[in-house]
Enzyme design. Structure first.
Site, short mmCIF file in Angstrom:
data_model
loop_
_atom_site.label_atom_id
_atom_site.label_comp_id
_atom_site.label_asym_id
_atom_site.label_seq_id
_atom_site.Cartn_x
_atom_site.Cartn_y
_atom_site.Cartn_z
N HIS A 125 0.82 -1.23 0.00
CA HIS A 125 0.00 0.00 0.00
C HIS A 125 0.85 1.27 0.00
CE1 HIS A 125 -3.57 -2.33 0.53
NE2 HIS A 125 -3.27 -2.75 1.75
N ASP A 162 -2.81 -10.81 -1.84
CA ASP A 162 -3.32 -10.23 -0.59
C ASP A 162 -4.79 -9.83 -0.83
OD1 ASP A 162 -2.00 -8.66 2.05
OD2 ASP A 162 -3.82 -7.73 1.25
N HIS A 164 -6.31 -7.30 -0.04
CA HIS A 164 -6.44 -5.88 -0.39
C HIS A 164 -5.73 -5.59 -1.70
CE1 HIS A 164 -6.58 -6.09 4.10
NE2 HIS A 164 -7.65 -5.35 3.90
N ASP A 249 -4.49 -12.67 4.07
CA ASP A 249 -5.68 -12.14 4.74
C ASP A 249 -6.98 -12.40 3.96
OD1 ASP A 249 -4.66 -10.41 2.87
OD2 ASP A 249 -4.51 -8.68 4.20
#
Ligand SMILES: [Zn+2]
Length: 316
Positions: A125, A162, A164, A249
């Protein structure tokens, strides 16, 4: 196939207050589980170092790097509402990025080599001009930049599973003719980017493949979408090396993410990526830990991932 592990206990010294989900226990549990299950002893260990300012500058601008240094000198603070920088944080983050650099040198320095970087804080990120979402430096972007700059590679594929979207990585390489980026993620969800129509721009147009999936997608649908996406981007990029933003995740019991996956799904995903690496990239893979916040589940998921990367579990 040799799979080397890159980690460093100093990455535990990034300690975030208020029961933050990205905590040292994540990495401790992973390492303990790999020791108990016999993987740790059979894998060679890479030696890591801090990434230099010059190496970080390939991804992050000078003003941001100065801001991190100033915040550290002041005793610490927040880079964004989720992202703390406290004493020990910058060292941990520079070691995480440095692990990625040393891992790519290891993999490109011989035949039949892969690497798994067990690092924190995560990276995908982090944007060129700001830290974000628990991430200080974009480790996988630093890794790809090293492959391009020091090893003269021209075709690198980053696969990000991931839960995200890897917005920082996408932003760095959005117009790159050399780096392909595949992200499969929950959507709509944090950080808000990663729609299907985000496909790159200019000389990078078509080199970004986003697979946004709604909450409640079945595991079969997830795997079918991933397979279609990775075949498409692999045929286009024909990578010389495959880099993985390995976040765990998307597991059904993850307190932050949750896209309904089970531990064995990470084995399946990893096998698909290995197949692409073997078809195009002489098997070369560097994988970097990103998210995964259910600590015992994370440990089991990393072991499954490592198993599919080709590591053997010996006697613990
Ligand atoms: Zn994540």
């Amino acid at each position: 196939m040799v799979v080397a592990l890159f980690s460093d206990p100093r990455m535990m010294e990034h300690r975030v207050p208020f029961r933050h989900p990205e905590r040292p226990e994540r990495l401790q549990a992973v390492l303990r589980h790999l020791e108990r299950s016999g993987y740790f002893n059979t894998c060679p260990k890479g030696v890591i170092r801090e990434a230099t300012i010059e190496e970080l500058s390939r991804i992050h601008d000078a003003a941001y790097l100065r801001r991190v240094a100033d915040l550290e000198a002041e005793g610490g603070g927040m880079l964004d509402p989720d992202t703390w920088l406290l004493p020990g944080s910058n060292l941990a983050a520079r070691l995480a990025a440095g692990a990625a650099i040393e891992a790519v040198a290891f993999v490109l320095g011989g035949e039949n080599r892969r690497a798994l970087c067990l690092v924190r804080p995560p990276g995908h990120h982090a944007r060129p001009r700001s830290g974000m979402g628990f991430c200080i430096y974009d480790n996988i972007a630093v890794c790809a930049a090293e492959a391009l700059a020091r090893f003269d590679l021209t075709r690198v594929l980053i696969v990000d599973f991931d839960v995200h979207h890897g917005n920082g990585t996408q932003e760095v390489f959005y117009d790159s003719p050399c780096v392909g980026f595949l992200s499969i993620h929950r959507y709509p969800f944090y950080p808000g980017t990663g729609a299907r129509d985000e496909t790159g721009t200019g000389p990078g147009l078509g080199n970004v493949v986003n697979i946004p999936l709604p909450y409640g997608t079945s595991r079969a649908e997830y795997h079918a979408a991933f397979r279609t996406g990775i075949e498409k981007i692999a045929d286009r990029i024909r990578p010389e090396i495959v880099l993985i933003s390995a976040g765990f995740d998307a597991h059904a019991q993850d307190p932050v993410g949750d896209l309904g996956l089970d531990i064995e799904d990470f084995e399946v995903l990893t096998r698909e990526i290995v197949l692409v690496a073997e078809t195009h990239a002489r098997g070369r893979i560097v994988s970097l830990l990103e998210g995964g916040y259910n600590v015992p589940i994370l440990a089991g998921s990393v072991a499954a991932h490592l198993h599919s990367l080709g590591a053997e579990a010996g006697r613990a």
